[in-house]
Design a protein around this motif. Structure first.
Motif, PDB file in Angstrom:
ATOM      1  N   HIS A  33       0.882  -1.168   0.065  1.00  0.00           N
ATOM      2  CA  HIS A  33       0.060   0.187   0.042  1.00  0.00           C
ATOM      3  C   HIS A  33       0.915   1.367  -0.114  1.00  0.00           C
ATOM      4  N   PRO A  34       1.489   1.377  -1.079  1.00  0.00           N
ATOM      5  CA  PRO A  34       2.510   2.792  -1.179  1.00  0.00           C
ATOM      6  C   PRO A  34       1.774   3.903  -1.128  1.00  0.00           C
ATOM      7  N   PHE A  35       2.508   5.093  -1.008  1.00  0.00           N
ATOM      8  CA  PHE A  35       1.888   6.196  -1.004  1.00  0.00           C
ATOM      9  C   PHE A  35       1.188   6.550  -2.382  1.00  0.00           C
ATOM     10  N   PRO A  36       0.240   7.267  -2.827  1.00  0.00           N
ATOM     11  CA  PRO A  36      -0.022   7.506  -4.097  1.00  0.00           C
ATOM     12  C   PRO A  36       1.125   8.642  -4.896  1.00  0.00           C
ATOM     13  N   ALA A  37       1.410   8.411  -5.848  1.00  0.00           N
ATOM     14  CA  ALA A  37       2.273   9.422  -6.629  1.00  0.00           C
ATOM     15  C   ALA A  37       1.866  10.890  -6.442  1.00  0.00           C
ATOM     16  N   GLY A  38       3.031  11.455  -6.068  1.00  0.00           N
ATOM     17  CA  GLY A  38       2.677  12.884  -6.055  1.00  0.00           C
ATOM     18  C   GLY A  38       2.426  13.305  -4.520  1.00  0.00           C
ATOM     19  N   VAL A  39       2.317  12.352  -3.619  1.00  0.00           N
ATOM     20  CA  VAL A  39       1.955  12.844  -2.176  1.00  0.00           C
ATOM     21  C   VAL A  39       3.306  12.636  -1.340  1.00  0.00           C
ATOM     22  N   ASP A  40       3.734  13.878  -0.685  1.00  0.00           N
ATOM     23  CA  ASP A  40       5.009  13.645   0.171  1.00  0.00           C
ATOM     24  C   ASP A  40       4.461  13.316   1.464  1.00  0.00           C
ATOM     25  N   PRO A  41       5.137  12.148   1.997  1.00  0.00           N
ATOM     26  CA  PRO A  41       4.608  11.526   3.320  1.00  0.00           C
ATOM     27  C   PRO A  41       5.145  12.342   4.254  1.00  0.00           C
ATOM     28  N   ASN A  42       6.058  13.581   3.954  1.00  0.00           N
ATOM     29  CA  ASN A  42       6.542  14.439   4.966  1.00  0.00           C
ATOM     30  C   ASN A  42       5.782  15.509   5.528  1.00  0.00           C
ATOM     31  N   LEU A  43       4.512  15.771   4.526  1.00  0.00           N
ATOM     32  CA  LEU A  43       3.775  16.882   4.687  1.00  0.00           C
ATOM     33  C   LEU A  43       2.623  16.466   6.019  1.00  0.00           C
ATOM     34  N   PRO A  44       2.382  17.531   6.671  1.00  0.00           N
ATOM     35  CA  PRO A  44       1.371  17.188   8.016  1.00  0.00           C
ATOM     36  C   PRO A  44       0.181  16.821   7.274  1.00  0.00           C
ATOM     37  N   GLY A  45      -0.496  15.664   7.891  1.00  0.00           N
ATOM     38  CA  GLY A  45      -1.748  15.046   7.647  1.00  0.00           C
ATOM     39  C   GLY A  45      -1.419  13.999   6.582  1.00  0.00           C
ATOM     40  N   SER A  46      -0.397  13.993   5.993  1.00  0.00           N
ATOM     41  CA  SER A  46      -0.237  12.686   4.854  1.00  0.00           C
ATOM     42  C   SER A  46      -0.543  11.445   5.503  1.00  0.00           C
ATOM     43  N   ILE A  47       0.126  11.200   6.669  1.00  0.00           N
ATOM     44  CA  ILE A  47       0.237   9.921   7.377  1.00  0.00           C
ATOM     45  C   ILE A  47      -0.987   9.501   7.710  1.00  0.00           C
ATOM     46  N   PRO A  48      -1.675  10.193   8.703  1.00  0.00           N
ATOM     47  CA  PRO A  48      -3.135   9.935   8.900  1.00  0.00           C
ATOM     48  C   PRO A  48      -3.978   9.543   7.610  1.00  0.00           C
ATOM     49  N   GLU A  49      -3.990  10.505   6.758  1.00  0.00           N
ATOM     50  CA  GLU A  49      -4.787  10.164   5.492  1.00  0.00           C
ATOM     51  C   GLU A  49      -4.612   8.735   4.968  1.00  0.00           C
ATOM     52  N   HIS A  50      -3.249   8.568   4.769  1.00  0.00           N
ATOM     53  CA  HIS A  50      -2.532   7.274   4.245  1.00  0.00           C
ATOM     54  C   HIS A  50      -3.124   6.112   5.107  1.00  0.00           C
ATOM     55  N   VAL A  51      -3.173   6.027   6.186  1.00  0.00           N
ATOM     56  CA  VAL A  51      -3.597   5.056   7.171  1.00  0.00           C
ATOM     57  C   VAL A  51      -5.190   5.135   7.254  1.00  0.00           C
ATOM     58  N   ARG A  52      -6.045   6.260   7.020  1.00  0.00           N
ATOM     59  CA  ARG A  52      -7.372   5.996   6.975  1.00  0.00           C
ATOM     60  C   ARG A  52      -7.653   4.998   5.953  1.00  0.00           C
ATOM     61  N   ARG A  53      -6.862   5.212   4.666  1.00  0.00           N
ATOM     62  CA  ARG A  53      -7.178   4.506   3.277  1.00  0.00           C
ATOM     63  C   ARG A  53      -6.632   3.011   3.423  1.00  0.00           C
ATOM     64  N   TYR A  54      -5.996   2.454   4.526  1.00  0.00           N
ATOM     65  CA  TYR A  54      -5.455   1.131   4.432  1.00  0.00           C
ATOM     66  C   TYR A  54      -6.709   0.097   3.971  1.00  0.00           C
ATOM     67  N   PRO A  55      -6.400  -0.893   2.964  1.00  0.00           N
ATOM     68  CA  PRO A  55      -7.317  -1.800   3.163  1.00  0.00           C
ATOM     69  C   PRO A  55      -7.465  -2.637   4.038  1.00  0.00           C
ATOM     70  N   GLN A  56      -8.657  -3.200   4.300  1.00  0.00           N
ATOM     71  CA  GLN A  56      -8.914  -3.946   5.437  1.00  0.00           C
ATOM     72  C   GLN A  56      -8.018  -5.045   5.533  1.00  0.00           C
ATOM     73  N   TRP A  57      -7.544  -5.884   4.432  1.00  0.00           N
ATOM     74  CA  TRP A  57      -6.728  -6.915   4.531  1.00  0.00           C
ATOM     75  C   TRP A  57      -5.394  -6.706   4.925  1.00  0.00           C
ATOM     76  N   ILE A  58      -4.718  -5.622   4.581  1.00  0.00           N
ATOM     77  CA  ILE A  58      -3.455  -5.346   5.088  1.00  0.00           C
ATOM     78  C   ILE A  58      -3.630  -5.261   6.427  1.00  0.00           C
ATOM     79  N   LEU A  59      -4.452  -4.597   7.160  1.00  0.00           N
ATOM     80  CA  LEU A  59      -4.498  -4.566   8.572  1.00  0.00           C
ATOM     81  C   LEU A  59      -4.774  -5.901   9.089  1.00  0.00           C
ATOM     82  N   GLY A  60      -5.411  -7.099   8.646  1.00  0.00           N
ATOM     83  CA  GLY A  60      -5.900  -8.140   9.226  1.00  0.00           C
ATOM     84  C   GLY A  60      -4.597  -9.004   9.004  1.00  0.00           C
TER      85      GLY A  60
END
Length: 133
Positions: A33-60
């Motif tokens: 589940h990589p970051f989408p192209a063009g999204v900087d993981p160092n920007l504030p709020g990008s990590i929580p948004e990325h986690v919010r979009r985790y597919p359920q199977w990855i969490l499982g």
């Protein structure tokens, strides 16, 4: 003095193993589940948004991986330094888990299942890592 040094080294070894295994789990997550192209993981709020979009199977899949990490780290610490060292590692990892679950927007089932799996894993690690007297 010798037992205190042994316990300190056991905690360091357990935490070093936990660190290495957590990095491995995070690398797995980054591959599936990589970051989408063009999204900087160092920007504030990008990590929580990325986690919010985790597919359920990855969490499982991550639940048993993090559980195995906790079990292995507490097992190593208990094997080297005894139950107290394993308990210290379990408490340090529990603090990290609580912080992680509180700061990131995981789904509710994950926030319930992960601490439960963690608790069982730590109990097993400390129990079976115990050195024979």
């Amino acid at each position: 003095m010798k037992s205190a040094v042994r316990m300190l080294l056991a905690v360091v070894a357990g935490m070093a193993l936990a660190f290495a295994l957590v990095v491995a789990v995070e690398l797995f997550s980054a591959v599936v589940h990589p970051f989408p192209a063009g999204v900087d993981p160092n920007l504030p709020g990008s990590i929580p948004e990325h986690v919010r979009r985790y597919p359920q199977w990855i969490l499982g899949v991550v639940v048993p991986m993090w559980g195995a990490t906790a079990a292995a780290a507490t097992w190593v610490a208990s094997r080297i330094g005894g139950r107290l060292a394993g308990a210290v590692v379990a408490l340090l990892l529990a603090a990290a888990l609580v912080f992680n679950l509180a700061m990131l927007p995981y789904v509710t089932w994950f926030k319930v299942v992960m601490p439960s799996a963690f608790f069982v894993a730590c109990l097993l690690g400390v129990r079976y890592g115990r050195r024979a007297s």
